[in-house]
Design a protein around this motif. Structure first.
Motif, mmCIF file in Angstrom:
data_model
loop_
_atom_site.group_PDB
_atom_site.id
_atom_site.type_symbol
_atom_site.label_atom_id
_atom_site.label_comp_id
_atom_site.label_asym_id
_atom_site.label_seq_id
_atom_site.Cartn_x
_atom_site.Cartn_y
_atom_site.Cartn_z
ATOM 1 N N LEU A 81 5.497 29.308 -6.285
ATOM 2 C CA LEU A 81 5.787 28.050 -5.604
ATOM 3 C C LEU A 81 7.171 27.531 -5.977
ATOM 4 C CD1 LEU A 81 2.379 26.169 -5.977
ATOM 5 C CD2 LEU A 81 3.136 27.673 -4.121
ATOM 6 N N SER A 82 7.867 26.981 -4.997
ATOM 7 C CA SER A 82 9.156 26.363 -5.264
ATOM 8 C C SER A 82 8.967 25.024 -5.971
ATOM 9 C CB SER A 82 9.898 26.135 -3.945
ATOM 10 O OG SER A 82 9.215 25.151 -3.165
ATOM 11 N N ALA A 83 10.052 24.463 -6.483
ATOM 12 C CA ALA A 83 9.979 23.150 -7.118
ATOM 13 C C ALA A 83 9.496 22.099 -6.122
ATOM 14 C CB ALA A 83 11.346 22.769 -7.687
ATOM 15 N N GLU A 84 9.901 22.227 -4.872
ATOM 16 C CA GLU A 84 9.455 21.282 -3.846
ATOM 17 C C GLU A 84 7.953 21.413 -3.613
ATOM 18 O OE1 GLU A 84 10.273 20.171 0.873
ATOM 19 O OE2 GLU A 84 11.420 21.772 -0.098
ATOM 20 N N GLN A 85 7.466 22.630 -3.525
ATOM 21 C CA GLN A 85 6.027 22.825 -3.345
ATOM 22 C C GLN A 85 5.241 22.319 -4.545
ATOM 23 O OE1 GLN A 85 6.313 27.084 -2.547
ATOM 24 N NE2 GLN A 85 5.500 26.779 -0.474
ATOM 25 N N GLN A 86 5.761 22.544 -5.733
ATOM 26 C CA GLN A 86 5.098 22.026 -6.929
ATOM 27 C C GLN A 86 4.984 20.500 -6.850
ATOM 28 O OE1 GLN A 86 3.966 23.614 -9.773
ATOM 29 N NE2 GLN A 86 4.920 25.624 -9.812
ATOM 30 N N ALA A 87 6.050 19.858 -6.394
ATOM 31 C CA ALA A 87 6.042 18.394 -6.287
ATOM 32 C C ALA A 87 5.050 17.926 -5.223
ATOM 33 C CB ALA A 87 7.448 17.887 -5.956
ATOM 34 N N VAL A 88 5.012 18.618 -4.098
ATOM 35 C CA VAL A 88 4.077 18.265 -3.026
ATOM 36 C C VAL A 88 2.634 18.444 -3.514
ATOM 37 C CG1 VAL A 88 3.199 18.964 -0.756
ATOM 38 C CG2 VAL A 88 5.660 18.749 -1.139
ATOM 39 N N GLY A 89 2.364 19.554 -4.181
ATOM 40 C CA GLY A 89 1.027 19.796 -4.698
ATOM 41 C C GLY A 89 0.605 18.727 -5.689
ATOM 42 N N LEU A 126 -2.333 21.161 5.689
ATOM 43 C CA LEU A 126 -2.943 22.489 5.622
ATOM 44 C C LEU A 126 -2.741 23.255 6.916
ATOM 45 C CD1 LEU A 126 -4.734 24.421 3.919
ATOM 46 C CD2 LEU A 126 -6.728 23.274 4.927
ATOM 47 N N GLY A 127 -2.919 22.566 8.041
ATOM 48 C CA GLY A 127 -2.721 23.205 9.331
ATOM 49 C C GLY A 127 -3.570 24.451 9.498
ATOM 50 N N ASP A 128 -2.942 25.531 9.952
ATOM 51 C CA ASP A 128 -3.656 26.790 10.176
ATOM 52 C C ASP A 128 -3.517 27.762 9.002
ATOM 53 O OD1 ASP A 128 -4.474 25.960 12.719
ATOM 54 O OD2 ASP A 128 -2.621 26.699 13.649
ATOM 55 N N LYS A 129 -2.929 27.312 7.911
ATOM 56 C CA LYS A 129 -2.741 28.196 6.760
ATOM 57 C C LYS A 129 -4.093 28.484 6.096
ATOM 58 C CE LYS A 129 0.147 25.535 4.447
ATOM 59 N NZ LYS A 129 0.245 24.334 5.297
ATOM 60 N N PRO A 130 -4.298 29.674 5.575
ATOM 61 C CA PRO A 130 -5.552 29.954 4.865
ATOM 62 C C PRO A 130 -5.744 29.045 3.660
ATOM 63 C CG PRO A 130 -4.409 31.995 5.385
ATOM 64 C CD PRO A 130 -3.462 30.880 5.698
ATOM 65 N N PHE A 131 -4.639 28.812 2.926
ATOM 66 C CA PHE A 131 -4.693 27.948 1.753
ATOM 67 C C PHE A 131 -3.530 26.966 1.800
ATOM 68 C CE2 PHE A 131 -6.894 31.870 0.467
ATOM 69 C CZ PHE A 131 -8.138 31.315 0.201
ATOM 70 N N PHE A 132 -3.480 26.082 0.835
ATOM 71 C CA PHE A 132 -2.575 24.944 0.915
ATOM 72 C C PHE A 132 -1.116 25.352 1.091
ATOM 73 C CE2 PHE A 132 -0.801 20.817 -0.454
ATOM 74 C CZ PHE A 132 -1.647 19.960 0.236
ATOM 75 N N PHE A 133 -0.707 26.411 0.394
ATOM 76 C CA PHE A 133 0.684 26.842 0.482
ATOM 77 C C PHE A 133 0.847 28.230 1.085
ATOM 78 C CE2 PHE A 133 1.231 23.674 -3.059
ATOM 79 C CZ PHE A 133 2.063 22.803 -2.358
ATOM 80 N N GLY A 134 -0.173 28.727 1.748
ATOM 81 C CA GLY A 134 -0.006 30.018 2.385
ATOM 82 C C GLY A 134 -1.230 30.902 2.286
ATOM 83 N N ASP A 135 -1.009 32.171 2.007
ATOM 84 C CA ASP A 135 -2.082 33.162 2.073
ATOM 85 C C ASP A 135 -2.914 33.270 0.805
ATOM 86 O OD1 ASP A 135 -1.380 33.852 4.652
ATOM 87 O OD2 ASP A 135 0.009 35.427 4.007
ATOM 88 N N MET A 136 -2.415 32.731 -0.319
ATOM 89 C CA MET A 136 -3.113 32.863 -1.597
ATOM 90 C C MET A 136 -3.419 31.484 -2.176
ATOM 91 S SD MET A 136 -3.460 36.096 -2.017
ATOM 92 C CE MET A 136 -3.941 36.156 -3.744
ATOM 93 N N PRO A 137 -4.596 31.316 -2.792
ATOM 94 C CA PRO A 137 -4.910 30.017 -3.390
ATOM 95 C C PRO A 137 -4.070 29.759 -4.638
ATOM 96 C CG PRO A 137 -6.609 31.615 -3.928
ATOM 97 C CD PRO A 137 -5.685 32.285 -2.954
ATOM 98 N N THR A 138 -3.714 28.493 -4.826
ATOM 99 C CA THR A 138 -3.011 28.055 -6.032
ATOM 100 C C THR A 138 -3.820 26.915 -6.643
ATOM 101 O OG1 THR A 138 -1.604 26.586 -4.704
ATOM 102 C CG2 THR A 138 -0.744 28.797 -5.189
ATOM 103 N N ILE A 198 -3.650 23.708 -6.557
ATOM 104 C CA ILE A 198 -4.029 22.584 -5.697
ATOM 105 C C ILE A 198 -5.261 22.940 -4.874
ATOM 106 C CG2 ILE A 198 -2.379 23.303 -3.913
ATOM 107 C CD1 ILE A 198 -3.630 19.695 -4.655
ATOM 108 N N ASP A 199 -5.441 24.207 -4.549
ATOM 109 C CA ASP A 199 -6.630 24.623 -3.800
ATOM 110 C C ASP A 199 -7.895 24.473 -4.626
ATOM 111 O OD1 ASP A 199 -5.580 25.751 -1.156
ATOM 112 O OD2 ASP A 199 -4.333 26.795 -2.615
ATOM 113 N N ALA A 200 -7.787 24.650 -5.946
ATOM 114 C CA ALA A 200 -8.954 24.444 -6.810
ATOM 115 C C ALA A 200 -9.398 22.989 -6.772
ATOM 116 C CB ALA A 200 -8.635 24.868 -8.243
ATOM 117 N N THR A 201 -8.425 22.072 -6.788
ATOM 118 C CA THR A 201 -8.733 20.644 -6.657
ATOM 119 C C THR A 201 -9.379 20.357 -5.312
ATOM 120 O OG1 THR A 201 -6.934 19.933 -8.114
ATOM 121 C CG2 THR A 201 -7.726 18.335 -6.496
#
Length: 235
Positions: free
Chosen positions: A82-90, A175-187, A189-192
């Motif tokens: 995850l990028s720093a921006e994604q980390q902040a969003v999560g 989330l939109g149509d993505k499988p998980f919050f930031f894409g194809d793999m859970p991170t 934030i998905d556990a939360t």
């Protein structure tokens, strides 16, 4: 081997605590071995709550502190891409979900009359029948005081549920149509998110957030996808 202190759930959720669900998911995602121990008397826990992780002689209470322990000592690196921006969003979404949205589910189970049967028969299903009313009354009073102190409990049920629905809509829009919050793999934030969604879906009585979720089939699909990805190999 770790020992993980938690509370049980039912056929629809691994634990009636979204935070325990989250922490157990992080344990699985870190690849460590652990054994479960269900807790009935929270006064024996370090901070009077679950989840708690025991690593040797050390007891780590709170899902975020458990996460930090796993990252620091056991290479929980699922957020490494995850990028720093994604980390902040999560982080922003997690704080919103855990510090505000979560309480709508607590209100529904403990203070909304519609949740009475769920509390007595599901959450207190293992308690002696003659003790259930007193236990439930004490739990309701504690929740009432906590939510009043938080501030959210000073609002009406309609307002509490409306806040939660607005928060969930923001999550689903991101989330939109993505499988998980930031894409194809859970991170992490998905556990939360999966822990909260699973618990709200398990609260199968008539409450506004539950009714709203029934109109959003992508929520149940997301939980099933997360559980297959994370817990599937552990079953």
């Amino acid at each position: 081997m770790f020992k993980f202190f938690t509370v049980p759930g039912n056929a629809n959720s691994r634990s009636f605590s979204p935070f325990a669900y989250k922490a157990e998911a992080l344990l699985v995602m870190s690849g460590v071995a652990y054994e479960l121990e269900y807790v009935a008397d929270f006064s024996k826990m370090p901070k009077g709550k679950v989840p708690v992780l025991q690593d040797g002689e050390q007891l780590i209470a709170d899902s975020e502190l458990i996460k930090a322990h796993l990252v620091q000592h056991y290479s929980l690196d699922i957020d490494r891409t995850l990028s720093a921006e994604q980390q902040a969003v999560g982080r922003a979404f997690r704080v919103m979900l855990e510090e505000r949205t979560y309480w709508a589910g607590v209100y529904a189970r403990f203070l909304d009359p519609a949740g009475d049967a769920f509390l007595l028969n599901e959450m207190l299903g293992g308690a002696p029948a003659e003790m259930k009313p007193a236990i439930a009354a004490a739990m309701r009073e504690n929740v009432r005081n906590e939510m009043h102190g938080h501030g959210l409990g000073r609002h009406s049920a309609e307002q509490i549920y409306a806040f939660a629905i607005a928060d969930i809509e923001a999550v689903l829009n991101y989330l939109g149509d993505k499988p998980f919050f930031f894409g194809d793999m859970p991170t992490t934030i998905d556990a939360t998110l999966a822990g909260l969604f699973a618990n709200w879906l398990a609260s199968d009585f008539d409450w506004a957030v539950g009714d709203y979720l029934q109109t959003k089939p992508q929520v149940a699909a997301y939980v099933a996808r997360f559980e297959q990805s994370v817990f599937g190999a552990a079953k």
